[in-house]
Design a protein around this motif. Structure first.
Motif, short mmCIF file in Angstrom:
data_model
loop_
_atom_site.label_atom_id
_atom_site.label_comp_id
_atom_site.label_asym_id
_atom_site.label_seq_id
_atom_site.Cartn_x
_atom_site.Cartn_y
_atom_site.Cartn_z
N LYS A 121 52.10 0.45 4.03
CA LYS A 121 52.31 -0.61 2.65
C LYS A 121 52.06 -1.45 3.41
N ILE A 122 51.14 -2.89 2.59
CA ILE A 122 50.88 -3.94 3.40
C ILE A 122 50.79 -5.03 2.63
N ARG A 123 51.58 -6.81 2.64
CA ARG A 123 51.59 -7.92 2.31
C ARG A 123 50.70 -9.23 3.02
N ARG A 124 50.77 -10.29 2.86
CA ARG A 124 50.11 -11.25 2.81
C ARG A 124 51.32 -11.89 3.88
N LEU A 125 50.92 -12.23 5.38
CA LEU A 125 52.06 -12.77 5.64
C LEU A 125 51.92 -14.57 5.99
N SER A 126 50.64 -14.83 5.62
CA SER A 126 49.75 -16.28 5.66
C SER A 126 48.77 -15.65 5.15
N VAL A 127 47.75 -17.58 5.64
CA VAL A 127 46.56 -16.73 5.00
C VAL A 127 45.23 -16.02 5.77
N LYS A 128 46.54 -15.90 6.98
CA LYS A 128 45.67 -15.29 8.05
C LYS A 128 46.14 -14.47 8.15
N GLU A 129 47.46 -13.72 7.82
CA GLU A 129 47.70 -12.75 8.51
C GLU A 129 48.49 -11.87 7.59
N LEU A 130 48.62 -10.39 7.56
CA LEU A 130 48.64 -9.16 7.03
C LEU A 130 49.34 -8.83 7.66
N GLU A 131 50.31 -8.48 7.04
CA GLU A 131 52.03 -7.07 7.92
C GLU A 131 51.31 -5.43 7.04
N PHE A 132 51.44 -4.39 8.27
CA PHE A 132 50.73 -3.68 7.97
C PHE A 132 52.25 -2.33 8.03
N GLU A 133 52.91 -1.71 7.51
CA GLU A 133 53.66 -0.93 8.03
C GLU A 133 53.49 0.66 7.57
N GLY A 134 52.91 2.01 7.92
CA GLY A 134 52.19 2.50 7.61
C GLY A 134 51.39 3.89 8.90
N ARG A 135 50.81 4.17 8.66
CA ARG A 135 49.98 5.48 9.68
C ARG A 135 48.30 4.98 9.87
N ILE A 136 47.86 5.33 10.26
CA ILE A 136 46.33 4.92 10.70
C ILE A 136 46.36 5.99 11.71
N GLU A 137 45.19 6.64 11.59
CA GLU A 137 44.61 7.68 12.03
C GLU A 137 43.30 7.32 12.65
N GLY A 153 54.36 3.02 12.55
CA GLY A 153 55.27 1.68 12.14
C GLY A 153 54.21 0.37 11.64
N LYS A 154 55.14 -1.07 12.39
CA LYS A 154 54.68 -2.33 11.99
C LYS A 154 53.45 -2.25 12.40
N GLN A 155 52.44 -3.03 12.07
CA GLN A 155 50.98 -3.33 12.81
C GLN A 155 50.67 -4.92 12.27
N THR A 156 49.99 -5.51 12.98
CA THR A 156 49.08 -6.89 11.82
C THR A 156 47.89 -6.57 12.01
N PHE A 157 46.91 -7.39 11.02
CA PHE A 157 45.70 -7.89 10.71
C PHE A 157 45.64 -9.61 10.88
N TYR A 158 44.82 -10.02 11.77
CA TYR A 158 44.72 -10.78 11.26
C TYR A 158 43.51 -11.57 11.28
N GLY A 159 43.37 -12.28 10.51
CA GLY A 159 41.95 -13.24 9.58
C GLY A 159 41.03 -14.30 11.42
N LYS A 160 41.31 -14.25 12.77
CA LYS A 160 41.22 -15.11 13.64
C LYS A 160 39.24 -15.99 13.19
N GLY A 161 40.33 -17.67 13.18
CA GLY A 161 38.66 -18.37 12.82
C GLY A 161 38.31 -18.15 11.12
N ASN A 162 37.56 -18.65 11.21
CA ASN A 162 36.22 -18.62 10.07
C ASN A 162 35.75 -16.78 9.48
N ARG A 163 36.45 -15.84 10.39
CA ARG A 163 35.89 -14.64 9.83
C ARG A 163 36.10 -14.37 8.29
#
Length: 192
Positions: A121-137, A153-163
């Motif tokens: 599962k995933i949710r937006r924490l801010s314009v640049k940050e997503l929180e993920f809980e689950g499995r990545i293989e 477990g918990k992971q963070t996806f982040y959109g740095k700068g203008n990406r």
């Protein structure tokens, strides 16, 4: 007491007088310096209080900023692992569940049998940050002796700068050393 002893006592007394005078002046100067430092600290403290009061007033005047629960939308989004390909992405499906969370699942594969799988599962924490809980293989034949690398477990996806994509911040590959995995989720046609 001889004349010589009296002269010596007079010199000693004079030296002692000047030493005590210098000590008193130095102590007075130290007290003045301490007083000046204390007054400076009081002025800085007052300035900080005013600044904090101004910030509190601004906070009350502005509406609290909240993340739009619909900012993360249902849809199909490209996902890539650089070892597989940036040119031929895989895809994830994003489906809303509850409390601003979305289910996310998908894969990226290549003709060599290398793959990226994500589920959770995933949710937006801010314009640049997503929180993920689950499995990545991931499995890349040339990395980690061709064995799967699993991150749970918990992971963070982040959109740095203008990406225009969100990158998994836990980039260390299971192989370790200088090997990193760039797992990126792209907004695609839907808006993440």
């Amino acid at each position: 007491m001889s004349f010589r002893d009296m002269m010596l006592l007079k010199k000693f007394s004079t030296v002692l007088f000047f030493v005590l005078l210098i000590a008193a002046c130095t102590e007075n100067k130290i007290k003045q310096d301490d007083k000046a430092k204390y007054e400076l600290l009081l002025r800085e403290n007052d300035s900080l209080k005013k600044l904090l009061n101004t910030q509190d007033s601004l906070k009350k005047a502005l509406k609290p900023i909240t993340v739009n629960k619909q900012a993360l939308r249902t849809g199909k989004h490209p996902i890539t692992l650089q070892w597989i390909s940036w040119d031929k992405p895989g895809y994830v499906k994003v489906i809303p569940i509850a409390n601003s969370w979305y289910l996310i699942s998908g894969t990226q594969n290549n003709e060599n049998g290398d793959y990226l799988k994500i589920a959770g599962k995933i949710r937006r924490l801010s314009v640049k940050e997503l929180e993920f809980e689950g499995r990545i293989e991931t499995l890349v034949s040339s990395i980690n002796k061709g064995k799967p690398c699993i991150k749970e477990g918990k992971q963070t996806f982040y959109g740095k700068g203008n990406r225009k994509y969100f990158r998994l911040q836990n980039m260390t590959s299971c192989e370790g050393g200088m090997v990193v995995d760039y797992i990126d989720i792209y907004p695609g046609t839907s808006s993440l």
